[in-house]
Design a protein around this motif. Structure first.
Motif, short mmCIF file in Angstrom:
data_model
loop_
_atom_site.label_atom_id
_atom_site.label_comp_id
_atom_site.label_asym_id
_atom_site.label_seq_id
_atom_site.Cartn_x
_atom_site.Cartn_y
_atom_site.Cartn_z
N TYR A 197 32.56 50.92 22.07
CA TYR A 197 34.02 50.93 22.02
C TYR A 197 34.55 51.34 23.39
N ASN A 201 27.41 53.18 22.04
CA ASN A 201 28.77 53.15 21.48
C ASN A 201 29.61 52.19 22.32
N GLU A 225 25.55 48.46 17.83
CA GLU A 225 26.81 48.47 17.09
C GLU A 225 27.85 47.56 17.75
#
Length: 289
Positions: A80, A78, A131
């Motif tokens: 972010y 992830n 991602e």
């Protein structure tokens, strides 16, 4: 449970990425080979792009399993993260000295020293970002600055970025052109062909200990059309078709069961009215899955 009915040792079409079920073919094989060769030669950035459901996360796990003793790896599922969180993550993953009170330049020096130490012992450090299209612009710039760390002969940190097509859009920004120029190799994960879908279904059934020919030839054809060759959609449709066959006491999945699964799946490439005919999804609340 249908896996017992069909003599399967486990569910063959789970949506959880499982390296046991990886099928090394077509563009997935090309992407994996590109990553392995590029990393062996200490190239800089590597970019892999694919639509939703094409198997990027599974490819990540396969890559990490193939990078053995020579490599030190850090995997970001992830991305972010803020720039500070990214540097803290890298420091902890490679074993650099770190504490949350460190000033930015002190943390960078700690990371550099550890990277130099690892390089001295013949280790290559690889950061794999899944991602990647979700990574904030400021964090991407911080990532680029981390890859500035190098000796006279080689980069101390290599980066593999995997993401949806939005990643290409992000990297096309004028203010990210320096990073884009550093991408040495780029691959695009394509959907499976009709033959690839059939091979994929048979491979997963075989890996789960079942009969490779559990789906009829016409069922495999409709699965290919309905899924568009996207692995995640193939899994969803095949799973539902098996439930349908199980609910009817059928020992083999036919075209009617696949059609019913397609009619029940909003993400499919086919519109319900095209394949609805007399088929209806026989799923009942509380049925086995």
């Amino acid at each position: 449970m249908y896996h017992e009915f069909f003599h399967l040792e486990e569910h063959p079409f789970s949506l959880t990425p499982d390296t046991q079920f990886f099928l090394n073919q077509q563009s997935h094989r090309e992407a994996l080979n590109t990553m392995l060769v590029a990393l062996q030669h200490c190239e800089g950035f590597i970019k892999i792009v694919g639509e939703v459901g094409t198997g990027k996360t599974l490819l990540c796990r396969i890559l990490l399993s193939r990078l053995k003793d020579k490599f030190v790896t850090a995997y970001i599922p992830n991305p972010y993260l803020s720039p500070e969180e990214l540097k803290a993550f890298v420091a902890q993953e490679i074993g650099a000295d770190y504490n949350p009170q460190m000033q930015a330049h002190v943390l960078m020096s700690s990371i550099y020293r550890k990277l130099m130490q690892l390089a001295h012992h013949g280790k290559q450090v690889v950061l794999v970002v899944d991602e990647a299209q979700a990574m904030p612009r400021e964090t991407i710039e911080s990532l680029r600055l981390l890859t500035n760390l190098e000796t006279e002969k080689r980069k101390l940190l290599q980066v593999v970025m995997l993401g949806q097509p939005e990643l290409d859009t992000l990297l096309s920004r004028t203010d990210l052109r320096q990073l884009k120029q550093r991408i040495i190799f780029s691959e695009y994960l394509k959907p499976f062909s009709s033959k690839g879908v059939a091979d994929y279904i048979r491979h997963r059934l075989d890996s789960a200990g079942g009969n490779q020919h559990l789906f009829s030839r016409r069922a495999l054809w409709l699965l290919s059309v309905g899924s568009g060759g996207i692995p995640r959609l193939i899994n969803i449709l095949a799973h539902k078709a098996l439930i349908s066959a199980y609910g009817r006491g059928l020992r083999r999945v036919g075209i009617a069961q696949v059609a019913a699964a397609i009619a029940d799946t909003s993400e499919t490439r086919l519109k319900g009215k095209v394949i609805a005919w007399h088929c209806r999804w026989p799923f009942v609340v509380g049925a086995a899955s």
